[in-house]
Design a protein around this motif. Structure first.
Motif, PDB file in Angstrom:
ATOM      1  N   PHE A  32       0.813  -1.214   0.000  1.00 52.64           N
ATOM      2  CA  PHE A  32       0.000   0.000   0.000  1.00 52.64           C
ATOM      3  C   PHE A  32       0.850   1.269   0.000  1.00 52.64           C
ATOM      4  N   ALA A  33       2.140   1.152   0.273  1.00 48.93           N
ATOM      5  CA  ALA A  33       3.033   2.304   0.155  1.00 48.93           C
ATOM      6  C   ALA A  33       3.547   2.455  -1.271  1.00 48.93           C
ATOM      7  N   LEU A  34       3.840   1.341  -1.930  1.00 45.39           N
ATOM      8  CA  LEU A  34       4.433   1.392  -3.268  1.00 45.39           C
ATOM      9  C   LEU A  34       3.409   1.649  -4.366  1.00 45.39           C
ATOM     10  N   LEU A  35       2.247   1.014  -4.286  1.00 42.37           N
ATOM     11  CA  LEU A  35       1.272   1.120  -5.369  1.00 42.37           C
ATOM     12  C   LEU A  35       0.793   2.558  -5.607  1.00 42.37           C
ATOM     13  N   PRO A  36       0.513   3.369  -4.566  1.00 41.76           N
ATOM     14  CA  PRO A  36       0.099   4.757  -4.833  1.00 41.76           C
ATOM     15  C   PRO A  36       1.198   5.599  -5.478  1.00 41.76           C
ATOM     16  N   LEU A  37       2.448   5.172  -5.353  1.00 44.14           N
ATOM     17  CA  LEU A  37       3.551   5.883  -5.992  1.00 44.14           C
ATOM     18  C   LEU A  37       3.717   5.484  -7.457  1.00 44.14           C
ATOM     19  N   GLY A  38       2.961   4.481  -7.892  1.00 44.84           N
ATOM     20  CA  GLY A  38       3.103   4.009  -9.263  1.00 44.84           C
ATOM     21  C   GLY A  38       4.237   3.033  -9.440  1.00 44.84           C
ATOM     22  N   VAL A  39       4.803   2.539  -8.320  1.00 44.17           N
ATOM     23  CA  VAL A  39       5.895   1.569  -8.389  1.00 44.17           C
ATOM     24  C   VAL A  39       5.311   0.185  -8.677  1.00 44.17           C
ATOM     25  N   ILE A  40       5.935  -0.558  -9.573  1.00 46.05           N
ATOM     26  CA  ILE A  40       5.487  -1.891  -9.962  1.00 46.05           C
ATOM     27  C   ILE A  40       6.126  -2.905  -9.016  1.00 46.05           C
ATOM     28  N   ILE A  41       5.311  -3.727  -8.358  1.00 47.89           N
ATOM     29  CA  ILE A  41       5.844  -4.687  -7.391  1.00 47.89           C
ATOM     30  C   ILE A  41       6.035  -6.054  -8.043  1.00 47.89           C
ATOM     31  N   SER A  42       7.093  -6.753  -7.639  1.00 46.98           N
ATOM     32  CA  SER A  42       7.367  -8.100  -8.121  1.00 46.98           C
ATOM     33  C   SER A  42       7.845  -8.943  -6.938  1.00 46.98           C
ATOM     34  N   PRO A  43       6.937  -9.673  -6.278  1.00 46.30           N
ATOM     35  CA  PRO A  43       7.295 -10.411  -5.063  1.00 46.30           C
ATOM     36  C   PRO A  43       7.762 -11.841  -5.334  1.00 46.30           C
ATOM     37  N   ALA A  44       8.565 -12.353  -4.420  1.00 46.86           N
ATOM     38  CA  ALA A  44       9.036 -13.741  -4.499  1.00 46.86           C
ATOM     39  C   ALA A  44       9.310 -14.250  -3.096  1.00 46.86           C
ATOM     40  N   ALA A 107       1.186  -1.997 -12.257  1.00 48.53           N
ATOM     41  CA  ALA A 107       1.092  -2.150 -10.808  1.00 48.53           C
ATOM     42  C   ALA A 107       1.947  -3.297 -10.282  1.00 48.53           C
ATOM     43  N   ALA A 108       2.050  -4.391 -11.015  1.00 50.23           N
ATOM     44  CA  ALA A 108       2.747  -5.563 -10.473  1.00 50.23           C
ATOM     45  C   ALA A 108       3.236  -6.472 -11.594  1.00 50.23           C
ATOM     46  N   ILE A 109       4.298  -7.215 -11.289  1.00 46.97           N
ATOM     47  CA  ILE A 109       4.754  -8.308 -12.141  1.00 46.97           C
ATOM     48  C   ILE A 109       4.796  -9.556 -11.271  1.00 46.97           C
ATOM     49  N   PHE A 110       3.875 -10.464 -11.482  1.00 47.22           N
ATOM     50  CA  PHE A 110       3.853 -11.712 -10.730  1.00 47.22           C
ATOM     51  C   PHE A 110       4.415 -12.819 -11.610  1.00 47.22           C
ATOM     52  N   CYS A 111       5.266 -13.661 -11.008  1.00 42.81           N
ATOM     53  CA  CYS A 111       5.842 -14.766 -11.764  1.00 42.81           C
ATOM     54  C   CYS A 111       4.873 -15.932 -11.792  1.00 42.81           C
ATOM     55  N   SER A 112       4.782 -16.590 -12.920  1.00 45.68           N
ATOM     56  CA  SER A 112       3.849 -17.695 -13.100  1.00 45.68           C
ATOM     57  C   SER A 112       4.254 -18.869 -12.224  1.00 45.68           C
ATOM     58  N   SER A 113       3.294 -19.770 -12.001  1.00 50.76           N
ATOM     59  CA  SER A 113       3.598 -20.986 -11.253  1.00 50.76           C
ATOM     60  C   SER A 113       4.493 -21.886 -12.095  1.00 50.76           C
ATOM     61  N   VAL A 114       4.987 -22.945 -11.469  1.00 53.79           N
ATOM     62  CA  VAL A 114       5.984 -23.788 -12.137  1.00 53.79           C
ATOM     63  C   VAL A 114       5.331 -24.852 -13.014  1.00 53.79           C
ATOM     64  N   THR A 115       4.258 -24.484 -13.725  1.00 49.10           N
ATOM     65  CA  THR A 115       3.647 -25.427 -14.672  1.00 49.10           C
ATOM     66  C   THR A 115       4.447 -25.494 -15.956  1.00 49.10           C
ATOM     67  N   SER A 116       5.286 -24.496 -16.171  1.00 47.89           N
ATOM     68  CA  SER A 116       6.160 -24.516 -17.348  1.00 47.89           C
ATOM     69  C   SER A 116       7.514 -23.959 -16.943  1.00 47.89           C
ATOM     70  N   ASP A 117       8.521 -24.254 -17.734  1.00 46.27           N
ATOM     71  CA  ASP A 117       9.871 -23.818 -17.418  1.00 46.27           C
ATOM     72  C   ASP A 117      10.493 -23.218 -18.676  1.00 46.27           C
ATOM     73  N   PRO A 118      11.097 -22.042 -18.635  1.00 45.19           N
ATOM     74  CA  PRO A 118      11.263 -21.236 -17.422  1.00 45.19           C
ATOM     75  C   PRO A 118       9.991 -20.486 -17.041  1.00 45.19           C
ATOM     76  N   THR A 167       2.810 -13.740  -2.726  1.00 45.14           N
ATOM     77  CA  THR A 167       3.640 -13.470  -3.900  1.00 45.14           C
ATOM     78  C   THR A 167       2.923 -13.853  -5.192  1.00 45.14           C
ATOM     79  N   ALA A 168       1.668 -14.331  -5.080  1.00 48.73           N
ATOM     80  CA  ALA A 168       0.850 -14.647  -6.246  1.00 48.73           C
ATOM     81  C   ALA A 168      -0.338 -13.693  -6.282  1.00 48.73           C
ATOM     82  N   VAL A 169      -0.909 -13.498  -7.450  1.00 48.44           N
ATOM     83  CA  VAL A 169      -1.952 -12.488  -7.609  1.00 48.44           C
ATOM     84  C   VAL A 169      -3.192 -12.820  -6.776  1.00 48.44           C
ATOM     85  N   PHE A 170      -3.541 -14.105  -6.651  1.00 46.51           N
ATOM     86  CA  PHE A 170      -4.738 -14.457  -5.882  1.00 46.51           C
ATOM     87  C   PHE A 170      -4.551 -14.114  -4.405  1.00 46.51           C
ATOM     88  N   GLY A 171      -3.406 -14.517  -3.841  1.00 45.82           N
ATOM     89  CA  GLY A 171      -3.148 -14.211  -2.438  1.00 45.82           C
ATOM     90  C   GLY A 171      -3.078 -12.723  -2.171  1.00 45.82           C
TER      91      GLY A 171
END
Length: 206
Positions: A32-44, A107-118, A167-171
């Motif tokens: 909630f601090a980063l999103l109003p600034l327009g910063v794109i979040i990428s969690p892991a 707003a965000a870059i979420f990494c896909s689940s490990v159903t495919s590689d990479p 770290t996933a969009v649903f959560g």
């Protein structure tokens, strides 16, 4: 927090912030601090291997990273700025001189689940997150007028237990919905453990 990040680390609209941390209440504060600034979040999650963390960093190309002192060694050395979530300097507050953020901005870059590689990066706008949170919220709309009336009384707010990864969009959507609805949010710290879930249900049930 947003003021502190903007002033001390010069984060601004369009920057990417890589977040490497297990679940904690720093997550909602940081989101909630980063999103109003327009910063794109990428969690892991920090249980990723060092090589996987490096690959994810190369994928989203962050200008700043947030982690803990226990996980900082997994980040590549070339990152320009690393902020420790367990440092005393992290929890500041205030907000001024905000950039205007539209729903079509990143707003965000979420990494896909490990159903495919990479693994692949999924780019989401603020509009995507609004729709996801609104969809999650729709499952909690009162079913009749009497429920609505009870919602306006002093009845304690519902307690939400999330076992989904933040770290996933649903959560993340579940977390943001609970905060916006004024609910009590209970987080499971890392991986799903049935014993932890049952203990949390017994302790925080509402």
């Amino acid at each position: 927090m947003a003021l502190s990040l903007k002033k001390h680390y010069s984060v601004s609209k369009g920057d990417v912030a890589f977040i490497l941390s297990f679940h904690s209440f720093h997550f909602p504060i940081l989101y909630f601090a980063l999103l109003p600034l327009g910063v794109i979040i990428s969690p892991a999650m920090p249980d990723e291997s060092i090589s996987d963390v490096n690959r994810l960093v190369n994928l989203c190309k962050p200008t700043i990273a947030f982690t803990t002192s226990q996980s900082s060694h997994k980040l590549p050395s070339h990152l320009p700025t690393v902020v420790l979530l367990d440092s005393p300097e992290f929890l500041n507050s205030g907000l001024e001189d905000r950039d205007v953020i539209s729903q079509n901005d990143g707003a965000a870059i979420f990494c896909s689940s490990v159903t495919s590689d990479p693994r692949k990066g999924t780019f989401l706008t603020h509009r995507n997150l609004i729709v996801a949170a609104a969809t999650a919220q729709s499952y909690h709309i009162p079913s009749d007028i009497s429920d609505q009336a009870r919602a306006l009384t002093s009845t304690p707010a519902p307690v939400s237990l999330t076992t989904r990864l933040l770290t996933a969009v649903f959560g993340s959507s579940v977390m943001m919905r609970a905060v916006l609805m004024g609910e009590t949010l209970v987080l499971i710290e890392s991986n799903f453990e049935i014993e932890q879930v049952l203990e949390a249900v017994d302790k925080y049930k509402g």
